[in-house]
Design an enzyme around this catalytic site. Structure first.
Site, PDB file in Angstrom:
ATOM      1  N   HIS A 177       0.715  -0.969  -0.225  1.00 22.73           N
ATOM      2  CA  HIS A 177      -0.052  -0.104  -0.052  1.00 22.73           C
ATOM      3  C   HIS A 177       1.013   1.319   0.111  1.00 22.73           C
ATOM      4  CE1 HIS A 177       0.853  -0.544   4.368  1.00 22.73           C
ATOM      5  NE2 HIS A 177       0.489   0.618   4.415  1.00 22.73           N
TER       6      HIS A 177
ATOM      7  N   HIS B  72       1.440   3.997   1.893  1.00 28.43           N
ATOM      8  CA  HIS B  72       2.010   4.848   2.885  1.00 28.43           C
ATOM      9  C   HIS B  72       3.571   5.027   3.002  1.00 28.43           C
ATOM     10  CE1 HIS B  72      -1.793   3.914   5.607  1.00 28.43           C
ATOM     11  NE2 HIS B  72      -2.114   5.015   4.738  1.00 28.43           N
TER      12      HIS B  72
ATOM     13  N   ASP C 248       5.947   4.806   4.943  1.00 25.62           N
ATOM     14  CA  ASP C 248       6.902   3.794   5.667  1.00 25.62           C
ATOM     15  C   ASP C 248       7.011   2.516   4.746  1.00 25.62           C
ATOM     16  OD1 ASP C 248       4.244   3.612   6.739  1.00 25.62           O
ATOM     17  OD2 ASP C 248       5.046   2.147   7.903  1.00 25.62           O
ATOM     18  N   HIS C 249       6.111   2.353   3.637  1.00 26.45           N
ATOM     19  CA  HIS C 249       6.056   1.233   2.972  1.00 26.45           C
ATOM     20  C   HIS C 249       6.623   1.363   1.529  1.00 26.45           C
ATOM     21  CE1 HIS C 249       3.441  -1.259   5.830  1.00 26.45           C
ATOM     22  NE2 HIS C 249       3.446   0.054   6.348  1.00 26.45           N
TER      23      HIS C 249
ATOM     24  N   HIS D 297      -7.357  -1.007   5.738  1.00 26.10           N
ATOM     25  CA  HIS D 297      -5.944  -0.158   5.969  1.00 26.10           C
ATOM     26  C   HIS D 297      -5.972   0.946   4.863  1.00 26.10           C
ATOM     27  CE1 HIS D 297      -2.536   1.233   8.152  1.00 26.10           C
ATOM     28  NE2 HIS D 297      -1.957   1.317   7.050  1.00 26.10           N
TER      29      HIS D 297
ATOM     30  N   ASP E  17       0.058  -4.115   6.279  1.00 23.13           N
ATOM     31  CA  ASP E  17      -0.549  -3.519   7.316  1.00 23.13           C
ATOM     32  C   ASP E  17      -2.046  -4.098   7.525  1.00 23.13           C
ATOM     33  OD1 ASP E  17       1.801  -1.951   8.171  1.00 23.13           O
ATOM     34  OD2 ASP E  17       1.022  -0.107   7.629  1.00 23.13           O
TER      35      ASP E  17
ATOM     36  N   HIS F 222       4.886  -4.781  10.834  1.00 25.47           N
ATOM     37  CA  HIS F 222       5.133  -4.058  11.746  1.00 25.47           C
ATOM     38  C   HIS F 222       5.449  -5.057  12.887  1.00 25.47           C
ATOM     39  CE1 HIS F 222       4.951   0.202  10.253  1.00 25.47           C
ATOM     40  NE2 HIS F 222       3.794  -0.348   9.616  1.00 25.47           N
TER      41      HIS F 222
HETATM   42 FE    FE Z   1       2.824   0.790   8.110  1.00 20.16          FE
HETATM   43 ZN    ZN Z   2       0.218   1.631   6.571  1.00 21.25          ZN
END
Ligand code: FE
Ligand code: ZN
Length: 252
Positions: A53, A55, A57-58, A109, A126, A164
């Site tokens: 996805h 985001h 942090d990905h 998410h 996530d 995570h």
């Molecule tokens: Fe994340």
């Molecule tokens: Zn995420």
């Protein structure tokens, strides 16, 4: 034969690394530097990237990885992803280092969220976490409940490679819901041992999640009772899920 290992990033992200000994794929490289360092140390070249996805942090490391290699980039078609070469909607079967991988649409998410499934392993970003699930940033509770239900239908011995390290906090919530559960107490002890030894608590197995993850147990009488005592309007799975997810948002 694909080997799976992880690269740690940020505070609690795992970037999963798949390798055939010469080439590698990474899943959700939020940061490039630790990925480049690991690939160089192992003498691997980056053949591809799987994105679950959008985001940061990905996907935040994609641009820097593209400066060094020319990997294919599989990613959700409906989300904005740097360098995407293979937009996916779910339902596809893709080739990763000679292994075929099923692409699953798991909205909740985010709306375009994907999971990547191969025999014995699931990369779920996530969506599903150790003893928990992702927050609903874009999707509805009904979408997330449906996505989790489809993941729960995979074989029990499937290893759950989530993005995570959230298991300990998730277990505290699970124990607050079911204080007397011996299976939860046993998992808490196992996870505490792993974490205090500096080891990840993931991957878990799907069987373990089905036994201890409240969001996969919304049809369990104990959890139905907890949800109905809080807000659930009925004993339907979606109603129980919606209530438990809301309680998790407000926990501690
Ligand atoms: Fe994340
Ligand atoms: Zn995420």
């Amino acid at each position: 034969m694909i080997e799976i290992s992880f690269v740690s990033a940020f505070k609690d992200n795992y970037i999963w690394l798949l390798s055939d000994g010469q080439r590698a794929f990474v899943v959700d490289p939020g940061d490039a530097a630790p990925v480049i360092a690991r690939l160089d140390a192992l003498g691997l070249s980056l053949a591809g990237i799987l994105i679950t996805h959008h985001h940061a942090d990905h996907q935040g490391g994609i641009a820097a990885l593209l400066q060094r290699w020319q990997p294919v980039v599989f990613a959700p078609a409906s989300e904005s992803i740097t360098g995407c070469t293979h937009p996916l909607a779910g339902g596809e079967c893709i080739d990763v280092l000679g292994q075929s991988i099923d692409v699953l649409a798991v909205p909740g998410h985010t709306l375009g969220h994907l999971a990547y499934s191969l025999p014995g392993a699931l990369f779920c970003g996530d969506t599903l976490f150790g003893a928990g699930c992702g927050r609903l940033f874009e999707g509805t509770p009904a979408q997330m409940a449906d996505s989790l239900e489809r993941l729960a239908a995979l074989p029990d011995d499937t290893l759950i490679y989530c993005a995570h390290e959230y298991t300990e906090a998730n277990l505290r919530f699970a124990q607050a819901l079911e204080p007397g559960s011996p299976v939860l107490a046993a998992r808490c002890a196992r996870v505490a041992d792993l974490r205090s030894a500096g080891l990840p608590s993931v991957p878990s197995t799907l069987a373990e999640e089905k036994a201890t993850n409240p969001f996969l147990r919304c049809d369990d009488p104990a959890l139905i009772a907890v949800a109905q005592a809080n807000a659930a309007v009925n004993a339907e799975k979606v109603s129980v899920f919606t209530t438990l997810r809301g309680m998790r948002n407000n926990f501690q």
